[in-house]
Scaffold this active site. Structure first.
Site, PDB file in Angstrom:
ATOM      1  N   ARG A  28       0.827  -1.219   0.000  1.00 37.09           N
ATOM      2  CA  ARG A  28       0.000   0.000   0.000  1.00 37.09           C
ATOM      3  C   ARG A  28       0.858   1.264   0.000  1.00 37.09           C
ATOM      4  NH1 ARG A  28      -2.692  -3.413   3.431  1.00 37.09           N
ATOM      5  NH2 ARG A  28      -4.955  -3.586   3.233  1.00 37.09           N
ATOM      6  N   ASP A  58       9.173  -6.552  -5.526  1.00 38.93           N
ATOM      7  CA  ASP A  58       8.224  -7.082  -4.546  1.00 38.93           C
ATOM      8  C   ASP A  58       7.842  -8.490  -4.973  1.00 38.93           C
ATOM      9  OD1 ASP A  58       6.061  -7.822  -2.937  1.00 38.93           O
ATOM     10  OD2 ASP A  58       5.510  -5.732  -2.628  1.00 38.93           O
ATOM     11  N   ALA A  93      11.756   4.573   5.832  1.00 36.85           N
ATOM     12  CA  ALA A  93      10.679   4.915   6.775  1.00 36.85           C
ATOM     13  C   ALA A  93       9.901   3.643   7.103  1.00 36.85           C
ATOM     14  CB  ALA A  93       9.759   5.974   6.168  1.00 36.85           C
ATOM     15  N   ALA A  94      10.584   2.486   6.987  1.00 38.77           N
ATOM     16  CA  ALA A  94       9.891   1.210   7.237  1.00 38.77           C
ATOM     17  C   ALA A  94      10.341   0.641   8.580  1.00 38.77           C
ATOM     18  CB  ALA A  94      10.134   0.247   6.089  1.00 38.77           C
ATOM     19  N   ARG A  95      11.475  -0.048   8.600  1.00 36.62           N
ATOM     20  CA  ARG A  95      12.005  -0.571   9.846  1.00 36.62           C
ATOM     21  C   ARG A  95      13.529  -0.465   9.818  1.00 36.62           C
ATOM     22  NH1 ARG A  95       7.823   0.331  11.575  1.00 36.62           N
ATOM     23  NH2 ARG A  95       6.318  -1.016  12.626  1.00 36.62           N
ATOM     24  N   ASP A 155      13.905   7.420   9.150  1.00 38.90           N
ATOM     25  CA  ASP A 155      12.847   7.696  10.132  1.00 38.90           C
ATOM     26  C   ASP A 155      12.802   6.613  11.202  1.00 38.90           C
ATOM     27  OD1 ASP A 155      10.524   9.221  11.012  1.00 38.90           O
ATOM     28  OD2 ASP A 155       9.296   7.534  10.317  1.00 38.90           O
ATOM     29  N   GLU A 161      14.777   1.927  19.198  1.00 37.69           N
ATOM     30  CA  GLU A 161      14.186   3.268  19.242  1.00 37.69           C
ATOM     31  C   GLU A 161      13.890   3.661  20.680  1.00 37.69           C
ATOM     32  OE1 GLU A 161      10.923   3.468  16.454  1.00 37.69           O
ATOM     33  OE2 GLU A 161      12.281   3.182  14.758  1.00 37.69           O
ATOM     34  N   HIS A 202      10.909   8.487  13.912  1.00 43.97           N
ATOM     35  CA  HIS A 202       9.766   7.609  13.610  1.00 43.97           C
ATOM     36  C   HIS A 202       8.465   8.415  13.536  1.00 43.97           C
ATOM     37  CE1 HIS A 202       8.339   3.140  13.926  1.00 43.97           C
ATOM     38  NE2 HIS A 202       7.593   3.832  13.099  1.00 43.97           N
ATOM     39  N   ALA A 217       6.783   8.994  10.490  1.00 44.43           N
ATOM     40  CA  ALA A 217       6.082   8.845   9.210  1.00 44.43           C
ATOM     41  C   ALA A 217       4.568   8.719   9.377  1.00 44.43           C
ATOM     42  CB  ALA A 217       6.634   7.659   8.435  1.00 44.43           C
ATOM     43  N   ALA A 218       4.141   8.001  10.403  1.00 47.37           N
ATOM     44  CA  ALA A 218       2.688   7.816  10.578  1.00 47.37           C
ATOM     45  C   ALA A 218       2.099   8.830  11.545  1.00 47.37           C
ATOM     46  CB  ALA A 218       2.418   6.407  11.093  1.00 47.37           C
TER      47      ALA A 218
HETATM   48  C1  MLT Z   1       3.509   1.306  11.710  1.00 44.23           C
HETATM   49  O1  MLT Z   1       4.027   0.196  11.742  1.00 44.23           O
HETATM   50  O2  MLT Z   1       2.285   1.444  11.688  1.00 44.23           O
HETATM   51  C2  MLT Z   1       4.340   2.533  11.682  1.00 44.23           C
HETATM   52  O3  MLT Z   1       5.694   2.286  11.720  1.00 44.23           O
HETATM   53  C3  MLT Z   1       3.936   3.524  12.726  1.00 44.23           C
HETATM   54  C4  MLT Z   1       4.121   3.049  14.121  1.00 44.23           C
HETATM   55  O4  MLT Z   1       4.860   2.129  14.389  1.00 44.23           O
HETATM   56  O5  MLT Z   1       3.490   3.614  15.001  1.00 44.23           O
END
Ligand code: MLT
Length: 320
Positions: free
Chosen positions: A151, A171, A230-232, A256, A261, A280, A282-283
């Site tokens: 997504r 992917d 911005a993933a992990r 990010d 963390e 962190h 991004a969300a």
């Molecule tokens: C997630 O996995 O939804 C994002 O990295 C945001 C978060 O961990 O809060």
């Protein structure tokens, strides 16, 4: 009566949904110390968490009544799914709620990195006027490689195409028709590494992806590639990336997320001049936080009161 514990700051709309549900009693103290959490979870049947709460074997051991965990967010790497399954606890997430926020943050990092926005700001704030030092590059005409075209990756792809970037992706799990529909060629990983001017990571942590950005994969990339994560954090071998940033092989990185963390003060990437950091975020938009919190509350209510599970991350628990 089912007790639902919310041991982190989630949007009030979620608490309102839980409080309005007859048969549910809510405790929402906000972010909790670990010792307090382990005490409070003992009589909880439901738990709503964000990435700051680790639901590991230690937690399950003191939470014998826990029937459901809802993760307000996507990643469930902070939940021991095997321990949850062994205990009969269903784990659900809210995969769609923060897609756009994460995609927009990634684009923001990419632009800020390519135009030196953070160091330019800092330099002027400190009283200097340094234009030459911050010459950037355009996105137009550059190739963006997306690792993980789910997504978030798809939302980034269509936005990057609007910037007239050439978008390619790797992917192995995506049906090719989905990538075809947004005109993104799905390529082998080594081809994406070799062709990208910008590389953005949107994969989950698995045995295959952990540490995928490391010395020998970086060696196959273009000179001056820019990497965004911005993933992990664990997708990147930090010391290897730091070495490549120092040598100039990698022109810049925007990060990010971190293996740990918050990252330790001596993290090899923190403070390098060609690295842009966010904590962190991004969300972290009000829009996404409302959506994921409300979805998480609904998941818990539907499961505890209606026996209906959705977005289950440990499906074995249902069949067992
Ligand atoms: C997630 O996995 O939804 C994002 O990295 C945001 C978060 O961990 O809060």
């Amino acid at each position: 009566m089912f007790n639902v514990l919310v041991p982190d700051n989630v949007h009030q709309n979620a608490i309102d949904i839980l409080e309005a549900s007859a048969g549910i009693s809510v405790s929402a103290p906000g972010k909790m110390e670990r010792a307090d959490l382990l005490e409070a979870v003992a009589d909880a049947q439901g738990l709503i968490i964000r990435s700051g709460v680790t639901a590991d074997a230690e937690l399950f051991a003191v939470a014998p009544q826990l029937k459901a965990i809802a993760r307000a967010g996507v990643g469930v790497d902070n939940v021991d799914l095997a321990a949850a399954t062994a205990q009969g606890t269903v784990v659900m997430n809210t995969p769609g709620g923060n897609t756009i926020s994460t995609a927009e943050h990634t684009l923001g990092l990419m632009i800020a990195l390519s135009r030196h926005i953070a160091p330019g700001h800092q330099s002027l704030a400190e009283g200097r006027w340094e234009r030459k030092a911050f010459t950037g590059v355009e996105l137009k005409g550059k190739t963006l490689g997306i690792i993980g075209l789910g997504r978030i990756g798809q939302a980034i792809a269509t936005r990057a195409q609007a910037f007239e970037m050439t978008v390619i992706a790797h992917d192995p799990y995506l049906p090719p028709a989905v990538a075809d529909a947004i005109n993104v060629p799905l390529l082998a990983l080594d081809e994406v590494f070799a062709r990208s001017d910008f590389l953005t990571l949107h994969a989950m942590i698995t045995d295959e992806t952990r540490g995928m950005i490391k010395a020998d994969t970086i060696a196959t990339m273009k000179e001056g590639v820019r990497i965004i994560n911005a993933a992990r954090g664990a997708l990147i071998h930090s010391a290897d990336l730091a070495a490549a940033l120092k040598s100039g092989k990698v022109a810049g990185a925007a990060l990010d997320v971190y293996e740990q963390e918050p990252p330790p003060a001596d993290h090899p990437l923190i403070g390098l001049p060609n690295v842009l950091h966010t904590p962190h975020l991004a969300a972290s938009t009000s829009d996404a936080q409302i959506t994921v919190a409300v979805e998480a509350a609904q998941l818990i209510v539907n499961f505890l009161l209606g026996g209906k599970a959705a977005n289950v991350c440990n499906p074995a628990v249902i069949s067992s």
